[in-house]
Design a protein around this motif. Structure first.
Motif, PDB file in Angstrom:
ATOM      1  N   GLU A   1      -5.521   2.630   6.252  1.00  0.00           N
ATOM      2  CA  GLU A   1      -5.686   1.189   5.978  1.00  0.00           C
ATOM      3  C   GLU A   1      -6.400   0.517   7.159  1.00  0.00           C
ATOM      4  O   GLU A   1      -6.080   0.769   8.310  1.00  0.00           O
TER       5      GLU A   1
ATOM      6  N   TYR B   1       7.074  -1.838  14.177  1.00  0.00           N
ATOM      7  CA  TYR B   1       5.723  -1.964  14.743  1.00  0.00           C
ATOM      8  C   TYR B   1       5.697  -2.914  15.941  1.00  0.00           C
ATOM      9  O   TYR B   1       4.657  -3.088  16.551  1.00  0.00           O
TER      10      TYR B   1
ATOM     11  N   GLY C   1       0.864  -1.181   0.000  1.00  0.00           N
ATOM     12  CA  GLY C   1       0.000   0.000   0.000  1.00  0.00           C
ATOM     13  C   GLY C   1       0.895   1.224   0.000  1.00  0.00           C
ATOM     14  O   GLY C   1       1.946   1.241  -0.636  1.00  0.00           O
TER      15      GLY C   1
ATOM     16  N   THR D   1      -4.539  -1.463  12.994  1.00  0.00           N
ATOM     17  CA  THR D   1      -3.467  -1.346  11.996  1.00  0.00           C
ATOM     18  C   THR D   1      -2.592  -0.123  12.225  1.00  0.00           C
ATOM     19  O   THR D   1      -1.399  -0.160  11.946  1.00  0.00           O
TER      20      THR D   1
ATOM     21  N   LEU E   1       4.324   5.245   7.762  1.00  0.00           N
ATOM     22  CA  LEU E   1       5.659   4.638   7.909  1.00  0.00           C
ATOM     23  C   LEU E   1       5.519   3.128   7.807  1.00  0.00           C
ATOM     24  O   LEU E   1       4.698   2.533   8.506  1.00  0.00           O
ATOM     25  N   GLU E   2       6.313   2.503   6.965  1.00  0.00           N
ATOM     26  CA  GLU E   2       6.224   1.042   6.859  1.00  0.00           C
ATOM     27  C   GLU E   2       7.040   0.396   7.975  1.00  0.00           C
ATOM     28  O   GLU E   2       7.881   1.055   8.617  1.00  0.00           O
ATOM     29  N   HIS E   3       6.799  -0.891   8.165  1.00  0.00           N
ATOM     30  CA  HIS E   3       7.502  -1.596   9.234  1.00  0.00           C
ATOM     31  C   HIS E   3       8.834  -2.180   8.772  1.00  0.00           C
ATOM     32  O   HIS E   3       8.967  -2.663   7.648  1.00  0.00           O
TER      33      HIS E   3
END
Ligand SMILES: C[S@@+](CC[C@H](N)C(=O)[O-])C[C@H]1O[C@@H](n2cnc3c(N)ncnc32)[C@H](O)[C@@H]1O
Length: 576
Positions: free
Chosen positions: A209, A312, A93, A254, A276-278
């Motif tokens: 999301e 995360y 995403g 999420t 921010l992605e993990h």
């Protein structure tokens, strides 16, 4: 940090610098080379085409025909000038990508909180200041236990208070000091109320999301059907659809960040920070200021084009634990370099020990059959002691993957590893909740160290507690400790730092360095130089942290220790 001038306007970056960064030397402004459209090189202020366009040095995203136009546009551009942009792919995403090189410690984001509330799993807390409550005062309008009249009339408490009042039946809370599932509804009810009270915030939240489809058939969804959906429908008599409530629950699961307050933890949701992605080795560090804005800084130097990543899950935990948490709560399998490497970048935080190899482990790194002065026979055998007798999963991305000793190649059943690790983890949790003393922690380590790698996450967390106890527990203060105990403290601290160096952002490392007590001024003189440097780094790095956060408090303590140490250094005269 990009250069800024008076008024905070970032420097103007000439086209040649951008071209060089893109791998193109000298030449005409080429939209293709800059991976952009021809129009985007037009001046943002007057839309004119310039022969020598200059880019905003803050974001490397926006072009101007002149410095004057950059300065004129700054008051408006300032709000959107960030050293990253939002990208998207099918697997993840949306995610954030650095638009220019970023230096360690640089401020990336100050994101205001969209909504906040008590954690899903919590004891009874005040619904305004979130301190634990004992029932001695209740909100006169809805019955929820609060601190006092001021808290019960706080703005934050309005949504659930109004919902309970409208239902006509006050709340009666009777469980204090332990988990109380009545609080699971608070955050969803607060979000639902935003639809009418703050349509802008509502839109931002609904754009996040929710992983709704994956969440639908999970155990969590079945539980929240009873603890949230049914309560909202049947107890509060609110007419929101089941689908909408589940979408909100998915958005919370999420995206919500845990925010630690002095007496409790709460949840907050943020618009940009959520993107921010993990990664299990993140390159950003996050904290929260006194107004609960999310503050994100670079934890390493970050190159243009690299993704901005946050962790995360618990950094010091095994690959299996991290993967399970991410899969069940965030619905993805992490494929970061740490997760895909059986040795976890040489940290071995999930590894076991091979019983037969341990017995024969050589004491030195190199075995040789050649005598002193003889020429090499070519039969020398290098022995890598760091991996000797270490048992790791063959394929860490698969929970059922067999494990194998890196030296003798003996296999180990994955189920066995899971069972043994659960037993150890349960014991560690018991220890944490009971009497975490030097004696008990050492006994725990003594029991499990023959089975697990010294850096195993469960052992490492006990060592983290132990290194603090050595130096603070009665009978083990720095004055009381014997030289052997001091050395033990030092050696555990070094083990923790070695792992932290690889997998934890610099800020975590700074905290562990400070807490580990490599630093105190009573330490042996031979360590003083190193201690001074560690302390200096801690004080510097932690000075970024807001004083309201535990890390900020450590920063204040670190500065105080630094002052003490400088005084001690002067007295000892070891450094001029
Ligand atoms: C907090 S959101 C991040 C923003 C989200 N990608 C979006 O478009 O709104 C977390 C979700 O992003 C995706 N995600 C984040 N990090 C990921 C990663 N390393 N690998 C795969 N998916 C990831 C997962 O779907 C996860 O549940």
């Amino acid at each position: 940090m990009p250069g800024t001038t008076a008024g905070g306007v970032p420097e103007a970056v000439p086209l040649s610098v951008i071209q060089e960064a893109e791998g193109f030397s000298n030449g005409e402004a080429s939209a293709e080379a800059l991976k952009t459209t021809p129009e985007s090189l037009n001046c943002k202020e007057c839309r004119s085409v310039s022969k020598s366009p200059r880019c905003c040095g803050g974001c490397w995203q926006v072009w101007y025909c002149s410095r004057a136009h950059q300065v004129a546009a700054w008051p408006k551009h300032q709000r959107e000038c960030k050293p990253f942009k939002i990208s998207q792919n099918a697997e993840m995403g949306r995610f954030l990508v650095a638009t220019r090189d970023i230096s360690l410690g640089e401020l990336l984001l100050e994101d205001p909180v969209l909504t906040m509330g008590p954690k899903t799993i919590t004891e009874a807390v005040c619904l305004a200041c979130y301190r634990p409550v004992d029932g001695s005062f209740s909100c006169p309008d809805c019955g929820f236990p609060m601190c006092d009249r001021d808290c019960s009339s706080a703005e934050a408490h309005v949504p659930e208070c109004k919902a309970v009042q409208d239902s006509g039946i006050k709340v009666k809370v009777s469980v204090f000091g332990e988990i109380n599932c009545m609080y699971e509804c608070i955050m969803p009810v607060r979000i639902l109320a935003l639809r009418d009270s703050s349509p802008n915030v509502w839109r931002k939240l609904m754009g996040l999301e929710s992983n709704a489809e994956q969440r639908e058939s999970t155990e969590v969804a079945a539980i929240t059907q009873r603890t949230v959906v049914d309560i909202i429908h049947n107890r509060l008599c609110l007419e929101y659809s089941e689908e909408l409530i589940n979408q909100i629950l998915g958005i919370i699961d999420t995206n919500a960040f845990e925010i630690r307050l002095p007496d409790s933890s709460i949840m907050g949701v943020y618009a940009t920070g959520s993107l921010l992605e993990h990664s299990c080795i993140p390159n950003t560090h996050r904290t929260f200021d006194a107004d609960l804005n999310l503050v994100v800084r670079a934890a390493f130097d970050i190159k243009r084009g690299q993704h901005l990543m946050s962790c995360y899950t618990e950094s010091i935990s095994t690959t299996a634990t991290r993967q399970e948490h991410l899969l069940t709560s965030k619905f993805f399998t992490c494929k970061c370099v740490r997760c895909l490497d059986p040795t976890e970048l040489g940290t071995f935080t999930s590894a076991m020990i091979c019983p037969s190899c341990t017995k024969n482990k050589p004491k030195v790194a190199k075995k040789t059959d050649k005598k002193k002065g003889e020429k090499s026979t070519g039969k020398e055998e290098e022995v890598d002691l760091t991996t000797y007798g270490v048992v790791v999963p063959k394929d860490p991305s698969s929970p059922s993957s067999p494990w194998e000793c890196l030296t003798c190649k003996s296999p180990l059943d994955a189920d066995y590893v899971t069972r043994m690790t659960s037993v150890m983890t349960e014991e560690a949790e018991e220890l944490e909740n009971s009497n975490q003393s030097v004696k008990n922690c050492e006994a725990f380590l003594d029991k499990w160290s023959s089975m697990y790698h010294q850096n195993h996450a469960v052992l490492l967390n006990i060592k983290y507690a132990l290194v603090h106890l050595y130096g603070s527990e009665k009978g083990y203060t720095l004055h009381d400790m014997s030289p052997v105990e001091l050395l033990r403290k030092e050696s555990i601290a070094r083990q923790i730092l070695k792992v932290a160096d690889i997998i934890c952002p610099v800020f975590y490392k700074a905290c562990s360095m400070f807490q580990s007590g490599i630093i105190p001024n009573e330490m042996a003189k031979k360590l003083a130089q190193e201690a001074y440097e560690c302390l200096l780094e801690c004080a510097k790095v932690l000075s970024f942290e807001p004083p309201v956060q535990p890390e900020g408090q450590l920063g204040i303590e670190a500065k105080e220790e630094l002052r003490n140490m400088i005084k001690w250094i002067k007295e000892e005269g070891w450094r001029g």
